[in-house]
Design a protein around this motif. Sequence first.
Motif, PDB file in Angstrom:
ATOM      1  N   ALA A 274       5.057  20.116  62.103  1.00 58.59           N
ATOM      2  CA  ALA A 274       5.949  19.381  62.984  1.00 58.59           C
ATOM      3  C   ALA A 274       6.905  18.533  62.159  1.00 58.59           C
ATOM      4  O   ALA A 274       6.467  17.816  61.265  1.00 58.59           O
ATOM      5  CB  ALA A 274       5.139  18.503  63.907  1.00 58.59           C
ATOM      6  N   PRO A 275       8.211  18.632  62.390  1.00 60.63           N
ATOM      7  CA  PRO A 275       9.150  17.779  61.660  1.00 60.63           C
ATOM      8  C   PRO A 275       9.006  16.342  62.148  1.00 60.63           C
ATOM      9  O   PRO A 275       8.447  16.102  63.215  1.00 60.63           O
ATOM     10  CB  PRO A 275      10.507  18.354  62.046  1.00 60.63           C
ATOM     11  N   ASP A 276       9.538  15.439  61.348  1.00 63.25           N
ATOM     12  CA  ASP A 276       9.436  14.032  61.730  1.00 63.25           C
ATOM     13  C   ASP A 276      10.545  13.720  62.727  1.00 63.25           C
ATOM     14  O   ASP A 276      11.403  12.887  62.488  1.00 63.25           O
ATOM     15  CB  ASP A 276       9.533  13.144  60.485  1.00 63.25           C
ATOM     16  N   MET A 277      10.507  14.434  63.818  1.00 57.58           N
ATOM     17  CA  MET A 277      11.554  14.289  64.831  1.00 57.58           C
ATOM     18  C   MET A 277      11.264  13.088  65.722  1.00 57.58           C
ATOM     19  O   MET A 277      10.110  12.698  65.887  1.00 57.58           O
ATOM     20  CB  MET A 277      11.584  15.564  65.671  1.00 57.58           C
ATOM     21  N   SER A 278      12.316  12.550  66.263  1.00 55.80           N
ATOM     22  CA  SER A 278      12.180  11.328  67.064  1.00 55.80           C
ATOM     23  C   SER A 278      11.221  11.515  68.232  1.00 55.80           C
ATOM     24  O   SER A 278      11.188  12.565  68.869  1.00 55.80           O
ATOM     25  CB  SER A 278      13.557  10.935  67.606  1.00 55.80           C
ATOM     26  N   ILE A 279      10.418  10.496  68.477  1.00 59.71           N
ATOM     27  CA  ILE A 279       9.573  10.495  69.670  1.00 59.71           C
ATOM     28  C   ILE A 279      10.050   9.406  70.633  1.00 59.71           C
ATOM     29  O   ILE A 279       9.327   8.984  71.526  1.00 59.71           O
ATOM     30  CB  ILE A 279       8.089  10.266  69.313  1.00 59.71           C
ATOM     31  N   ALA A 280      11.306   8.976  70.420  1.00 57.20           N
ATOM     32  CA  ALA A 280      11.840   7.902  71.268  1.00 57.20           C
ATOM     33  C   ALA A 280      12.053   8.396  72.695  1.00 57.20           C
ATOM     34  O   ALA A 280      12.560   9.489  72.914  1.00 57.20           O
ATOM     35  CB  ALA A 280      13.160   7.407  70.695  1.00 57.20           C
ATOM     36  N   GLU A 281      11.626   7.584  73.628  1.00 54.23           N
ATOM     37  CA  GLU A 281      11.829   7.873  75.051  1.00 54.23           C
ATOM     38  C   GLU A 281      13.124   7.187  75.501  1.00 54.23           C
ATOM     39  O   GLU A 281      13.600   6.256  74.832  1.00 54.23           O
ATOM     40  CB  GLU A 281      10.652   7.312  75.861  1.00 54.23           C
ATOM     41  N   PRO A 282      13.671   7.595  76.641  1.00 52.14           N
ATOM     42  CA  PRO A 282      14.853   6.886  77.160  1.00 52.14           C
ATOM     43  C   PRO A 282      14.622   5.382  77.303  1.00 52.14           C
ATOM     44  O   PRO A 282      15.529   4.593  77.091  1.00 52.14           O
ATOM     45  CB  PRO A 282      15.069   7.550  78.521  1.00 52.14           C
ATOM     46  N   LYS A 283      13.376   5.001  77.636  1.00 51.76           N
ATOM     47  CA  LYS A 283      13.098   3.563  77.807  1.00 51.76           C
ATOM     48  C   LYS A 283      13.272   2.796  76.488  1.00 51.76           C
ATOM     49  O   LYS A 283      13.586   1.606  76.490  1.00 51.76           O
ATOM     50  CB  LYS A 283      11.693   3.351  78.370  1.00 51.76           C
ATOM     51  N   ASP A 284      13.061   3.486  75.347  1.00 54.31           N
ATOM     52  CA  ASP A 284      13.269   2.836  74.051  1.00 54.31           C
ATOM     53  C   ASP A 284      14.758   2.550  73.826  1.00 54.31           C
ATOM     54  O   ASP A 284      15.128   1.488  73.315  1.00 54.31           O
ATOM     55  CB  ASP A 284      12.726   3.704  72.924  1.00 54.31           C
TER      56      ASP A 284
ATOM     57  N   ARG B 252      12.386  16.237  75.929  1.00 54.12           N
ATOM     58  CA  ARG B 252      12.700  16.634  77.311  1.00 54.12           C
ATOM     59  C   ARG B 252      13.158  15.417  78.131  1.00 54.12           C
ATOM     60  O   ARG B 252      14.149  15.487  78.860  1.00 54.12           O
ATOM     61  CB  ARG B 252      11.465  17.266  77.953  1.00 54.12           C
ATOM     62  N   SER B 253      12.451  14.303  77.963  1.00 57.40           N
ATOM     63  CA  SER B 253      12.836  13.108  78.738  1.00 57.40           C
ATOM     64  C   SER B 253      14.191  12.577  78.288  1.00 57.40           C
ATOM     65  O   SER B 253      14.992  12.112  79.104  1.00 57.40           O
ATOM     66  CB  SER B 253      11.763  12.024  78.644  1.00 57.40           C
ATOM     67  N   ARG B 254      14.495  12.693  76.983  1.00 64.32           N
ATOM     68  CA  ARG B 254      15.820  12.260  76.501  1.00 64.32           C
ATOM     69  C   ARG B 254      16.916  13.156  77.075  1.00 64.32           C
ATOM     70  O   ARG B 254      17.973  12.675  77.495  1.00 64.32           O
ATOM     71  CB  ARG B 254      15.876  12.291  74.967  1.00 64.32           C
ATOM     72  N   ASN B 255      16.633  14.465  77.094  1.00 61.12           N
ATOM     73  CA  ASN B 255      17.631  15.404  77.645  1.00 61.12           C
ATOM     74  C   ASN B 255      17.905  15.137  79.119  1.00 61.12           C
ATOM     75  O   ASN B 255      19.053  15.168  79.572  1.00 61.12           O
ATOM     76  CB  ASN B 255      17.149  16.851  77.464  1.00 61.12           C
ATOM     77  N   ILE B 256      16.838  14.874  79.869  1.00 60.95           N
ATOM     78  CA  ILE B 256      17.007  14.572  81.304  1.00 60.95           C
ATOM     79  C   ILE B 256      17.835  13.300  81.463  1.00 60.95           C
ATOM     80  O   ILE B 256      18.745  13.236  82.295  1.00 60.95           O
ATOM     81  CB  ILE B 256      15.627  14.433  81.990  1.00 60.95           C
ATOM     82  N   ALA B 257      17.530  12.283  80.647  1.00 63.56           N
ATOM     83  CA  ALA B 257      18.255  11.010  80.748  1.00 63.56           C
ATOM     84  C   ALA B 257      19.735  11.203  80.429  1.00 63.56           C
ATOM     85  O   ALA B 257      20.609  10.666  81.127  1.00 63.56           O
ATOM     86  CB  ALA B 257      17.643   9.977  79.799  1.00 63.56           C
TER      87      ALA B 257
END
Lengths: 327, 52
Positions: free
Chosen positions: A22-32, B18-23
Motif C-alpha cells: 500500500a502506498p503512503d496515500m492520504s487517509i484524510a477524510e473530508p471532515k479533516d 471514496r469519501s473525498r471524491n464524493i465530497a
Amino acid sequence: MSFTNEQNVGFASGVSSGVSSAPDMSIAEPKDYFALLKPRVMSLVVFTALAGMLMAPNPIHPVIGFAALLAIAVGAGASGALNMWYDADIDAVMARTSLRPVPSGRITAKESLGFGMTLSVGSVIVLGLVTNLLAAGLLAFTIFFYAVIYTMWLKRWTPQNIVIGGAAGAFPPVVAYAAATGSVSLSSIVLFGIIFIWTPPHFWALALVKSGDYGRAGVPMLPNVKGPARTRLEILLYTLVLVPFGMLPWLMGFASVVYGGVAALTGLGMLALAIRVYRHDEAVMDKKMCDRAAMQLFFFSILYLFALFAVLVVENGLPRVLSYFAH
Amino acid sequence: MTDSNRVTLTPEQLRSRRSRNIAIGLVCGLLVALFYAVTIVKLGPGILRPPM
C-alpha cells in the motif's frame, strides 16, 4: 524536496520497486479538510459578516448575499488552513491544537498550503465577480493580514500579537457591508472596533489558562512575557474600553434601545468577570480558582459578542425578511 | 505495466479516497447551482420573461 517527505516516500518507492504494498496515500477524510477551515471561527465570521451586511441601507438580493457570505466564510477558512500550514510546528506541541489535521498527520503541511491558497484565490475571485472589487480587495487583505501579518510575523514576535492580529477577525462585517454597498461606512467601522477591542480580553483569558502550552511552543503570549498580573490588568483595561464601545451602535443611532440594553447588561457581565479575573491573583490564590475565573470570562466573552451581533441581525434582518415575503 | 507494479490500497485508503471524491463531487455540484442562481439574479428578471 517532496520525496524526502515521509508522506511521499512510500508512494514513490511503492511504484518504482514494483512492490505491491500500500502506498503512503492520504487517509484524510473530508471532515479533516473541513477542520482546516477552523469551522468555529468561520461560524463567528459568518455571523458578524451577516450583521454587517444587514446594516447596509440598501437590501442585497438574498442569493447575492448568500454567495457573498459563502465567499467571506471560505476566505476566512482559507486563512485558517494557511495558519495551520505555517503553524504546524507550534500546533504539534500544544495540547489544544495537537489533534489538528496537520500535526496529527492526516493532512500534510503542503496539502494544507495548497488547500488554503486555492480557497483564498477562489473566494476572492468569487466575491469580486458576485459583488464588487472593494469587497474582494478587503477580503484579500483580510486573508493576507491573518496569514502573513499575524501568523508569520506577529504571532511569534510580540506579546501584542493578538491585539494587532485581532484586526483580521474584525474585518468580516466591513467586507460584508462593502459587498452590499460598494463602500465602507462608520457603522461598519464601529462593528470592526467592537470585535477588535473584544479580541484581547477574550484571548488573554484563554492564554492565562494555557500559558504552559504557549510557553512550550515558544509563542510570546502576554502571560508568558509580561506575567499573569500584567495580563489580568490589561484584560480589565480592555474590558473597560469595550463596554462603552459596545454601546456605540445604539448611541450613534444605528441600533435600537433594545441593542443598547443588551449591550449594557452583557457589558456589565463582562466587566464583573474581568474584575473577578483581575482579583484572582495566582500568587495568593489557588491556580484552579484563577483558571476557572479566566475560563468563565473566556466563555462569557463569546456569549457577549454573540448577543450583540444577534440583536443587530434580528433588528436589521427581521423587517427585511418580513417585507421580502410580503411582496 | 504488470500486476506486480500496481499498488494496492488498504481498505482505509480506499474508503477515505471514496469519501473525498464524493465530497469534491458535491462541492462542484453546489458551486454549479450557486453560479447558475447568481447568473440568473445578475441578468435580472427579464431573462425569465423573454419578449414574444
